[in-house]
Design an enzyme around this catalytic site. Sequence first.
Site, PDB file in Angstrom:
ATOM      1  N   GLY A   1       0.845  -1.189   0.000  1.00 38.12           N
ATOM      2  CA  GLY A   1       0.000   0.000   0.000  1.00 38.12           C
ATOM      3  C   GLY A   1       0.873   1.229   0.000  1.00 38.12           C
ATOM      4  O   GLY A   1       2.078   1.147   0.286  1.00 38.12           O
TER       5      GLY A   1
ATOM      6  N   CYS B   1       5.247  -6.279   1.662  1.00 36.58           N
ATOM      7  CA  CYS B   1       5.665  -4.878   1.587  1.00 36.58           C
ATOM      8  C   CYS B   1       5.031  -4.054   2.719  1.00 36.58           C
ATOM      9  O   CYS B   1       5.343  -4.283   3.874  1.00 36.58           O
ATOM     10  CB  CYS B   1       5.343  -4.331   0.194  1.00 36.58           C
ATOM     11  N   TYR B   2       4.096  -3.144   2.421  1.00 38.83           N
ATOM     12  CA  TYR B   2       3.466  -2.381   3.508  1.00 38.83           C
ATOM     13  C   TYR B   2       2.830  -3.337   4.521  1.00 38.83           C
ATOM     14  O   TYR B   2       2.875  -3.094   5.733  1.00 38.83           O
ATOM     15  CB  TYR B   2       2.405  -1.434   2.928  1.00 38.83           C
TER      16      TYR B   2
ATOM     17  N   HIS C   1       7.637  -8.180  -3.719  1.00 35.69           N
ATOM     18  CA  HIS C   1       6.290  -8.516  -4.199  1.00 35.69           C
ATOM     19  C   HIS C   1       6.272  -9.874  -4.896  1.00 35.69           C
ATOM     20  O   HIS C   1       6.694  -9.977  -6.050  1.00 35.69           O
ATOM     21  CB  HIS C   1       5.803  -7.432  -5.168  1.00 35.69           C
TER      22      HIS C   1
ATOM     23  N   GLU D   1       3.708 -11.396  -5.968  1.00 39.69           N
ATOM     24  CA  GLU D   1       2.572 -11.516  -6.893  1.00 39.69           C
ATOM     25  C   GLU D   1       2.880 -11.045  -8.309  1.00 39.69           C
ATOM     26  O   GLU D   1       2.143 -11.342  -9.236  1.00 39.69           O
ATOM     27  CB  GLU D   1       1.360 -10.745  -6.331  1.00 39.69           C
TER      28      GLU D   1
ATOM     29  N   ASP E   1     -19.034 -11.855 -21.336  1.00 47.37           N
ATOM     30  CA  ASP E   1     -19.706 -11.841 -20.041  1.00 47.37           C
ATOM     31  C   ASP E   1     -21.198 -12.139 -20.170  1.00 47.37           C
ATOM     32  O   ASP E   1     -21.741 -12.960 -19.427  1.00 47.37           O
ATOM     33  CB  ASP E   1     -19.499 -10.486 -19.342  1.00 47.37           C
TER      34      ASP E   1
ATOM     35  N   LYS F   1     -11.923 -12.180 -15.218  1.00 43.68           N
ATOM     36  CA  LYS F   1     -12.242 -12.433 -16.630  1.00 43.68           C
ATOM     37  C   LYS F   1     -11.732 -13.805 -17.101  1.00 43.68           C
ATOM     38  O   LYS F   1     -12.438 -14.518 -17.808  1.00 43.68           O
ATOM     39  CB  LYS F   1     -11.599 -11.333 -17.478  1.00 43.68           C
TER      40      LYS F   1
END
Length: 561
Positions: free
Chosen positions: A103, A130-131, A217, A219, A275, A417
């Site tokens: 963040g 991280c944060y 990170h 991710e 969708d 998605k």
Amino acid sequence: MAKGKAKQTPKASRRVATSGDIEVSTYLEIAKEISGEQPAAAREAIPSGEREAIIVIDFGSQYSLLIARRVRECQVYCELVSPDTPWEKIAPLNPKGFILSGGPGSVYETNAPMAPSYIYESRLPILGICYGMQVITHQMGGQVMPGTKREYGHALLHLGGVDSPLFANVPQSTPVWMSHGDKIEAMPPDFNVLAYTDNSPFAAIGNDKNIFGLQFHPEVAHTPEGKAILKNFIYRICGCQGNWTMGNFITDSLTKIQKEVGKGKVISALSGGVDSSVVSTVIHRAIGDQLTCIFVNHGMLRREEVERTFNTFRLNMGMNIIYIDASERFLDRLKGVTDPETKRKIIGEEFINVFEEEAQKIGKVDFLAQGTLYPDVIESASSGSTAAAKIKSHHNVGGLPAKMTLKLLEPLRYLFKDEVRQVGLELGLPEEMVWRQPFPGPGLAIRIIGEVTKEKLEILRAADWVVMSEIKKAKLYRQLWQSFAILTDVRSVGVMGDFRTYGYLVAVRAVTSDDAMTADWSRLPYDVLARISNRIVNEVPEVNRVVYDITSKPPSTIEWE
Ligand code: XMP
């Protein structure tokens, strides 16, 4: 330990969090009892066999949604929640562990967001990124300091100190992606160093209570072992089973839709986009002819689009479809209109009028199906009341319910998605439909600069057909976010054979993007561009010049109007 007390600690409901065999209904009842409010019905869509979830406490990192996607790629359900979410909203999800996101904040600023106390009291594993790591350090008695310089970019991580299952099967040294200003000065008591980099002696820390912190990170794609680290956390540390599959999602959704709809009637606006196609198909699978799809042809669709959509859903899937050819009506209203926003408004309004008229003919309808996805849910939750600057008024079916007072049925509300595409494939939708590039609600009208006429629509359809077929032939279709033609109102002089021509200028746009918020023009191979241009000027007599749009978004937008 955590500062402050959450209103309800997990104690009262710990039986909820740890008991594996409580019925779904019991979970919901308990949650309702505690919170005094009805939990979102859609929560029941989580696989009911062995329900489990990793909860991301979102501190506002640009990568928060990415964490959730990574966890789900490991076949474990994951939701993002804000730090002030009460425990009673989390408990029904049966959390197996928490991830605290990064963040923009600094833990020592006043009002810096902190982790809710229940994450510690639950004794579930925690991974701070991280944060998130700085929050753990701060709340558990360590020290965080402003860094003398911001560390941004690649770093080499070395495993060291204490061995941890978090790094099982991760090489001794591996690149990681850093993006932080503050740094850990002193670890909280009883924490050990698990890994370090040249700049960060505390790049990974952990204690024997399964609380971990990563300064980098995991991710992002720039951390090649990141997914392995997250997987270790999810499986080795949190003990997840991995039951988040689209097969399970479908099974659970069918039951949930049947329960929610009962004997009611549902309508959906079918456009042929991914969708709306998937949402209609899953609902049809659940309740058959209680669903009526309304397919409005506003006259601004591409070549063969009507036939393909109708055949897929009516003939192959046996769905109940009302097809309305309203092209004349839309074209009438668009006569003489050149302003892009006015065009969009007219099409949006007229769409609602046609849709409502048809819906009324069906008689009493109870639900409107919508293809809302998880990023939309998160975006609207985080944008709060501050409306983002209006760039273009998007024409979506979203405007319908206010007038129609129907209940919303949104079975894809918790999906990304790529998960929606997988659901589509599992439900037997054709690949070309599942992998279709986005197409805007107002259709070709916003790709014809100036007034929309039948003649111009035919020209654009022919040019667009060439772009689409050449892009598909070059096997580029799936890598591109969108690729299409625009008919400008510019005419220029050319020569064909011995004759002077005065024809239209067509522009070709092909972009790459992750979410349409930003986009880059695609560096299409010259020979593909050459074939597109050559075919357009040969096959579309009204066009004598083709240009390629080489602007990114921002400052441009993807569509021209
Ligand atoms: P822009 O042109 O704003 O488009 O960069 C971003 C993405 O949104 C699509 N788009 C629309 N989609 N209704 C839609 O459903 C609309 O009115 C609309 N306008 C733009 C566009 O194709 C791109 O993917």
